[in-house]
Structure formats: C-alpha cells, structure tokens
Design a protein around this motif. Sequence first.
Motif, PDB file in Angstrom:
ATOM      1  N   PRO A  14       0.820  -1.215   0.000  1.00  0.00           N
ATOM      2  CA  PRO A  14       0.000   0.000   0.000  1.00  0.00           C
ATOM      3  C   PRO A  14       0.853   1.264   0.000  1.00  0.00           C
ATOM      4  O   PRO A  14       1.830   1.373   0.742  1.00  0.00           O
ATOM      5  CB  PRO A  14      -0.799  -0.118   1.304  1.00  0.00           C
ATOM      6  CG  PRO A  14      -0.782  -1.566   1.646  1.00  0.00           C
ATOM      7  CD  PRO A  14       0.530  -2.091   1.145  1.00  0.00           C
ATOM      8  N   ASP A  34       1.170  -0.203  -5.218  1.00  0.00           N
ATOM      9  CA  ASP A  34      -0.137  -0.847  -5.339  1.00  0.00           C
ATOM     10  C   ASP A  34      -0.874  -0.479  -6.618  1.00  0.00           C
ATOM     11  O   ASP A  34      -1.896  -1.088  -6.944  1.00  0.00           O
ATOM     12  CB  ASP A  34      -1.004  -0.549  -4.116  1.00  0.00           C
ATOM     13  CG  ASP A  34      -1.092   0.935  -3.792  1.00  0.00           C
ATOM     14  OD1 ASP A  34      -0.335   1.723  -4.388  1.00  0.00           O
ATOM     15  OD2 ASP A  34      -1.917   1.311  -2.944  1.00  0.00           O
ATOM     16  N   ILE A  37      -2.849  -5.597   0.332  1.00  0.00           N
ATOM     17  CA  ILE A  37      -3.353  -5.732  -1.032  1.00  0.00           C
ATOM     18  C   ILE A  37      -3.706  -7.197  -1.252  1.00  0.00           C
ATOM     19  O   ILE A  37      -2.828  -8.064  -1.238  1.00  0.00           O
ATOM     20  CB  ILE A  37      -2.313  -5.270  -2.062  1.00  0.00           C
ATOM     21  CG1 ILE A  37      -1.778  -3.880  -1.712  1.00  0.00           C
ATOM     22  CG2 ILE A  37      -2.921  -5.289  -3.456  1.00  0.00           C
ATOM     23  CD1 ILE A  37      -2.832  -2.799  -1.645  1.00  0.00           C
TER      24      ILE A  37
END
Length: 329
Positions: free
Chosen positions: A164, A168, A205
């Motif tokens: 993140p 991402d 993620i």
Amino acid sequence: MLIDTYGRAATDLRVSLTDRCNLRCTYCMPEEGLQWLAKPDLLTDDEIVRLVRTAVTALGVTEVRFTGGEPLLRPGLVSIVERCAELLPRPRLSLTTNGIGLARTAGALKAAGLDRVNVSLDTLRPDVFHALTRRKRHQDVLDGLAAARAAGLTPVKVNAVLMPGLNDDEAPELLAWAVGCGYELRFIEQMPLDAQHGWKREGMITAEDILASLRTRFRLTPEDDAERGSAPAERWVVDGGPARVGVIASVTRPFCAACDRTRLTADGQIRTCLFAREESDLRGVLRSGAPDEEIAEFWRRAMWGKKAGSGLDDPSFLQPRRPMSAIGG
C-alpha cells in the motif's frame, strides 16, 4: 515418502542456502539488517547435498528449490546445483532469487543443471525499488532477468508483492511488461513473515484487489483447476493466451489442502509449513553420525505431524518466530 496424517505427500523440497541478503525489503527485514547465522550453524555444501540425496532417493522428493535469504550469496551454489543434478532419479531444480548477481551466474547455473528461476521484482520504477528494498540495484535485477532468459532458465517467473502506498498501482504495468518480455508474472499477497512483526491484515493488497486492477486493462480467463494441481498460484490466461498471470493468495485463499512442500532451513531445521512455529532439528541428527536411513526416518516423523493448515485464517494466529530470510521463502 513424506506423508502426513491428512494424506498429503511432500514431493517438493525448499532448501534455504543462507539467511543473508543484499537487499533490505521492507516486508522482510529492517533497514539495519539482522543478526546472521554463525557459519558453524549453517549446513555445509556436503551436508546439503547429502540431505537432498536422501530426500530424492529415499523420500520421494522430485523437485528441489534453492532459496535464501539470497541464494546467489552462497559461495558453493554452482557446485551444489551440479551435484544435485547428478542424482538419480534426477530432481527438477529451480532457484528463487532477487536477481542481483544473476547476470554473471545464469550461464554457469544452467550449465550446472539448474532448470529455471523465480526472480523477485516488485516494481518497474527505480525510485520505488529503492524505497522498497533500500538499495539502488533495480537495473541489476532487470539485467539478471534478461540473462536468465538468454541462458534458457525458463520459464522465467517474476514474483511481485504489492505494498500500500508504494507500488499498489503497478499491477497492470507489471503484467504488460512481463508479457512483452516473455516472463510469467506471479503476484504474492504480503505474508506475515517480516522480522519486525509489523504485518497487518487490514489494508494489505489482496488477491481480489490485484485481479480487479488487472481487469481494468486485460481480459483474464481462469485456468482449469486440474492444471493447477498442488501449485500455490492460481493462474489466469491473459487476453486469450498464451501468456498467463498467477496470484499466490496465501492469506485470503489458503491452499493448504494441496500442499506438497517440505522445507529445510539454512541451519538444518525441518519446517513442515512456511508459517510453522515449530521446527525439527535434522542438523543435529546428521551431525550425530546417523546413517541415511535414520535421517530419512527422522524426516518422515517430522512431516507426519504436519498441521492441516497454516492457521492464517485463525484470529489467534501468531507469526513464526523467525523471519522469511531465516527460513526460506
């Protein structure tokens, strides 16, 4: 055979050759590094080859993957590969590496008998690579990948972890690049194996996030389940093929029921699972002077006690005491 109480047979051996690494990836270790294993604690080249031979000739192992830390830092790597390639029956041999140094060793590794490589690369942007790894070695990894392809260490697989706020947004870009270069890209969900124990399920993620991002640019068709077998990656055909992309969803889609792996750390501990909190001291048995038959029986008993799953979906899950660099990814 290495059978557990749930009927799974371990035919894939992951061998960590060192805990040392020349990167400091944020999801693996702190910037200052770690306390490395002392040399006397590490398995010697002869010990590694003997244990691989026992696994292949007495325990049904058919695939051997050399890992680290960073296995290219192991001085005897080429010789270890060559000696393992001479075993009968011959196991399939592969290597997981960060790619630094692969440009100068790919040819020698192929000549020694290595079949293929997995190379970790999380970004196509040098500045993001520096932020993720704390090293300015992005071009070295790209050169290593190209050298592996040229040497015939194929299929060349690229492993990417999305973090993140860092990379991402790069999933479609990474896939387009991989397809263009002829590499097979596999995204891996960030796993709770960092030395800092800072992993958080919230905000990671996920596989679904990755697939949603890829579908903004590509048409993905699920591969037949029968083709997956015990492989950790779910795969999708990209835009009708032949290119494929994989996602290893260890956290959100565990694949423990089909697991066929047994693991050996650089200091000779058997791990039944990447996320196990217990280990079995095979090095102690080996160095006690035990014959191969006793070593094999100890390994069988260790794998018989393998748990049904990793426990990642359990709220009480605890990370392994040792990080990925110490136990082999």
